[in-house]
Design a protein around this motif. Structure first.
Motif, PDB file in Angstrom:
ATOM      1  N   PHE A 171      12.039  12.835  -0.679  1.00 42.63           N
ATOM      2  CA  PHE A 171      12.777  13.875  -1.398  1.00 42.63           C
ATOM      3  C   PHE A 171      13.385  13.257  -2.651  1.00 42.63           C
ATOM      4  O   PHE A 171      14.418  12.579  -2.587  1.00 42.63           O
ATOM      5  CB  PHE A 171      13.860  14.473  -0.500  1.00 42.63           C
ATOM      6  CG  PHE A 171      14.590  15.634  -1.124  1.00 42.63           C
ATOM      7  CD1 PHE A 171      13.948  16.851  -1.328  1.00 42.63           C
ATOM      8  CD2 PHE A 171      15.914  15.514  -1.506  1.00 42.63           C
ATOM      9  CE1 PHE A 171      14.615  17.923  -1.901  1.00 42.63           C
ATOM     10  CE2 PHE A 171      16.592  16.572  -2.075  1.00 42.63           C
ATOM     11  CZ  PHE A 171      15.942  17.786  -2.279  1.00 42.63           C
ATOM     12  N   CYS A 172      12.717  13.483  -3.781  1.00 39.88           N
ATOM     13  CA  CYS A 172      13.185  12.944  -5.053  1.00 39.88           C
ATOM     14  C   CYS A 172      14.019  14.001  -5.756  1.00 39.88           C
ATOM     15  O   CYS A 172      13.506  15.045  -6.163  1.00 39.88           O
ATOM     16  CB  CYS A 172      12.008  12.532  -5.932  1.00 39.88           C
ATOM     17  SG  CYS A 172      12.517  11.962  -7.579  1.00 39.88           S
ATOM     18  N   GLU A 173      15.294  13.720  -5.910  1.00 39.34           N
ATOM     19  CA  GLU A 173      16.178  14.628  -6.629  1.00 39.34           C
ATOM     20  C   GLU A 173      16.182  14.207  -8.098  1.00 39.34           C
ATOM     21  O   GLU A 173      16.849  13.260  -8.489  1.00 39.34           O
ATOM     22  CB  GLU A 173      17.588  14.581  -6.035  1.00 39.34           C
ATOM     23  CG  GLU A 173      18.478  15.673  -6.582  1.00 39.34           C
ATOM     24  CD  GLU A 173      19.761  15.792  -5.790  1.00 39.34           C
ATOM     25  OE1 GLU A 173      19.966  16.829  -5.153  1.00 39.34           O
ATOM     26  OE2 GLU A 173      20.553  14.838  -5.797  1.00 39.34           O
ATOM     27  N   ASN A 174      15.409  14.916  -8.879  1.00 39.68           N
ATOM     28  CA  ASN A 174      15.250  14.597 -10.294  1.00 39.68           C
ATOM     29  C   ASN A 174      16.347  15.296 -11.083  1.00 39.68           C
ATOM     30  O   ASN A 174      16.236  16.470 -11.431  1.00 39.68           O
ATOM     31  CB  ASN A 174      13.854  15.030 -10.764  1.00 39.68           C
ATOM     32  CG  ASN A 174      13.630  14.726 -12.240  1.00 39.68           C
ATOM     33  OD1 ASN A 174      14.506  14.237 -12.938  1.00 39.68           O
ATOM     34  ND2 ASN A 174      12.432  15.029 -12.712  1.00 39.68           N
ATOM     35  N   ASN A 175      17.430  14.563 -11.367  1.00 41.75           N
ATOM     36  CA  ASN A 175      18.536  15.130 -12.143  1.00 41.75           C
ATOM     37  C   ASN A 175      18.426  14.792 -13.627  1.00 41.75           C
ATOM     38  O   ASN A 175      19.344  15.002 -14.398  1.00 41.75           O
ATOM     39  CB  ASN A 175      19.890  14.690 -11.576  1.00 41.75           C
ATOM     40  CG  ASN A 175      20.162  13.201 -11.753  1.00 41.75           C
ATOM     41  OD1 ASN A 175      19.500  12.502 -12.529  1.00 41.75           O
ATOM     42  ND2 ASN A 175      21.149  12.690 -11.031  1.00 41.75           N
ATOM     43  N   ASP A 176      17.266  14.258 -14.013  1.00 39.92           N
ATOM     44  CA  ASP A 176      16.866  13.996 -15.384  1.00 39.92           C
ATOM     45  C   ASP A 176      17.479  12.742 -15.988  1.00 39.92           C
ATOM     46  O   ASP A 176      17.187  12.416 -17.134  1.00 39.92           O
ATOM     47  CB  ASP A 176      17.164  15.194 -16.298  1.00 39.92           C
ATOM     48  CG  ASP A 176      16.157  15.267 -17.447  1.00 39.92           C
ATOM     49  OD1 ASP A 176      14.958  15.328 -17.170  1.00 39.92           O
ATOM     50  OD2 ASP A 176      16.582  15.232 -18.618  1.00 39.92           O
ATOM     51  N   TRP A 177      18.287  12.033 -15.239  1.00 41.16           N
ATOM     52  CA  TRP A 177      18.915  10.838 -15.794  1.00 41.16           C
ATOM     53  C   TRP A 177      18.894   9.676 -14.799  1.00 41.16           C
ATOM     54  O   TRP A 177      19.253   9.845 -13.640  1.00 41.16           O
ATOM     55  CB  TRP A 177      20.384  11.106 -16.160  1.00 41.16           C
ATOM     56  CG  TRP A 177      20.571  12.042 -17.303  1.00 41.16           C
ATOM     57  CD1 TRP A 177      20.997  13.336 -17.252  1.00 41.16           C
ATOM     58  CD2 TRP A 177      20.339  11.761 -18.684  1.00 41.16           C
ATOM     59  NE1 TRP A 177      21.040  13.877 -18.501  1.00 41.16           N
ATOM     60  CE2 TRP A 177      20.649  12.934 -19.408  1.00 41.16           C
ATOM     61  CE3 TRP A 177      19.905  10.631 -19.385  1.00 41.16           C
ATOM     62  CZ2 TRP A 177      20.529  13.016 -20.793  1.00 41.16           C
ATOM     63  CZ3 TRP A 177      19.786  10.716 -20.763  1.00 41.16           C
ATOM     64  CH2 TRP A 177      20.094  11.884 -21.455  1.00 41.16           C
ATOM     65  N   ALA A 178      18.483   8.514 -15.271  1.00 46.44           N
ATOM     66  CA  ALA A 178      18.678   7.261 -14.549  1.00 46.44           C
ATOM     67  C   ALA A 178      19.755   6.520 -15.342  1.00 46.44           C
ATOM     68  O   ALA A 178      19.461   5.812 -16.305  1.00 46.44           O
ATOM     69  CB  ALA A 178      17.394   6.456 -14.483  1.00 46.44           C
ATOM     70  N   ILE A 179      20.980   6.734 -14.966  1.00 50.16           N
ATOM     71  CA  ILE A 179      22.169   6.390 -15.759  1.00 50.16           C
ATOM     72  C   ILE A 179      22.027   7.098 -17.112  1.00 50.16           C
ATOM     73  O   ILE A 179      22.191   8.304 -17.176  1.00 50.16           O
ATOM     74  CB  ILE A 179      22.388   4.863 -15.895  1.00 50.16           C
ATOM     75  CG1 ILE A 179      22.369   4.190 -14.516  1.00 50.16           C
ATOM     76  CG2 ILE A 179      23.742   4.599 -16.573  1.00 50.16           C
ATOM     77  CD1 ILE A 179      22.615   2.697 -14.548  1.00 50.16           C
TER      78      ILE A 179
END
Length: 349
Positions: A171-179
């Motif tokens: 389950f990848c929660e892609n919140n559009d930011w890696a920091i």
């Protein structure tokens, strides 16, 4: 290209009125917890906190889809999932104040939150395979962010799951930011979901700001895993706040945010409440009761955390090794000596 599944795409959504209200109430609990935790951190009550505002629909929908016997392998931004799965609010607060992660005596099938990015993914695969070997009829869900897909553990875990048919939902929660790094700077693939193809199993995208769609999609994914096939779910949501309370998102966010579709950056709690009101599922009374119950639960949790027994500093050194090493023994003696001369309630390191 993978189609983004929303509730309007699900012809056979089986979430009834009570389940929809429960989803809403858990989203309110998660939002109020996040707001209170950030406020507590800002006044020095705990050292740091990873906000998840904007991701409540994604986490609550996924958590409510899981059966009690399913196992969750979470990362550090999973507090809404933890709360929905039954971890007491006070436990999460105490963890942020340096206590063991699961402080109270409760029975929830959650592994510890993993702060090292991506390492829980192969752990989840191995555990899922082990449970499958002994004939256990449940699934494992590995929760991680889009940043974890740039780690080797992601690729190794998915590859192993594909080869051995591990009963695990990624389950990848892609919140559009890696920091501060947006997703398009991490990968050239059009979606994260399509990465599953390289490992021999299915990948799907879902509107992560729609809790009903997430609930149904993850329910289907868990059924796929229980039938012996891994699956990757990419939940598209948006991190409204900072990466952690040590981060300043205003330094990198504005220009990129304008390039995203409105549904991606919409507030999931407001959106869900509006939809459920239109469906006559919630009204002013339900909304007010949900907020009042969450605030009362929070007040009790904060009081419980503040009144928790101060741990013996020697506990820091227990269970590190079978026999304490000489450097650690020296550190323990230094700490004992230091605390003899200071009030342990007011020590600052």
């Amino acid at each position: 290209m993978h189609r983004v599944i929303g509730v309007s795409d699900l012809d056979d959504v089986e979430v009834d009125t009570e389940e929809a209200r429960a989803l809403y109430r858990d989203m309110v609990r998660a939002r109020r917890f996040d707001e209170r935790a950030v406020a507590l951190q800002r006044r020095g009550w705990m050292s740091s906190f990873p906000p998840y505002r904007g991701q409540e629909a994604s986490q609550v929908g996924a958590a409510r889809a899981m059966a009690d016997e399913d196992w969750l392998f979470p990362t550090y931004r999973s507090n809404a999932m933890q709360l929905t799965r039954g971890v007491p609010m006070s436990d999460i607060l105490l963890f942020r104040r340096g206590r063991p992660e699961y402080y109270s005596d409760h029975d929830v099938n959650n592994f510890p939150q993993e702060i090292t990015i991506g390492t829980q993914i192969p752990h989840a695969v191995g555990y899922a395979m082990a449970r499958d070997y002994v004939g256990a009829d449940h699934a494992t869900l590995a929760y991680f962010g889009d940043g974890a897909t740039s780690e080797g553990d992601f690729h190794e875990g998915l590859n192993f799951a594909g080869v051995f048919d591990a009963p695990v939902v990624f389950f990848c929660e892609n919140n559009d930011w890696a920091i501060s790094l947006p997703r398009e700077r991490q990968t050239a693939s059009a979606t994260i979901a399509e990465k599953a193809t390289a490992y021999g199993f299915e990948g799907v995208q879902v509107d992560g700001n729609d809790p009903l769609a997430v609930y149904e999609t993850v329910s289907d994914a868990l059924a796929t895993a229980r039938a012996g096939k891994p699956i990757l779910v990419e939940s598209l949501t948006y991190r409204q706040g900072a990466h952690t309370t040590a981060d300043d998102p205003e330094r990198y966010r504005d220009e990129h945010e304008r390039s995203l579709p409105d549904w991606r950056t919409a507030d999931p709690l407001e959106r869900t409440e509006t939809y459920l009101r239109e469906q006559d599922v919630v009204d002013d009374t339900v909304v007010e009761q949900a907020h009042a119950a969450a605030d009362a639960e929070l007040d009790e949790a904060v009081a419980e955390a503040e009144n928790a027994e101060v741990p013996d500093p020697d506990e820091l050194f227990e269970n590190a090794y079978g026999d304490l090493t000489a450097p650690l023994e020296a550190q323990r003696e230094w700490l004992r000596s230091y605390l003899d001369d200071h009030d342990p309630q007011r020590v600052e390191f």
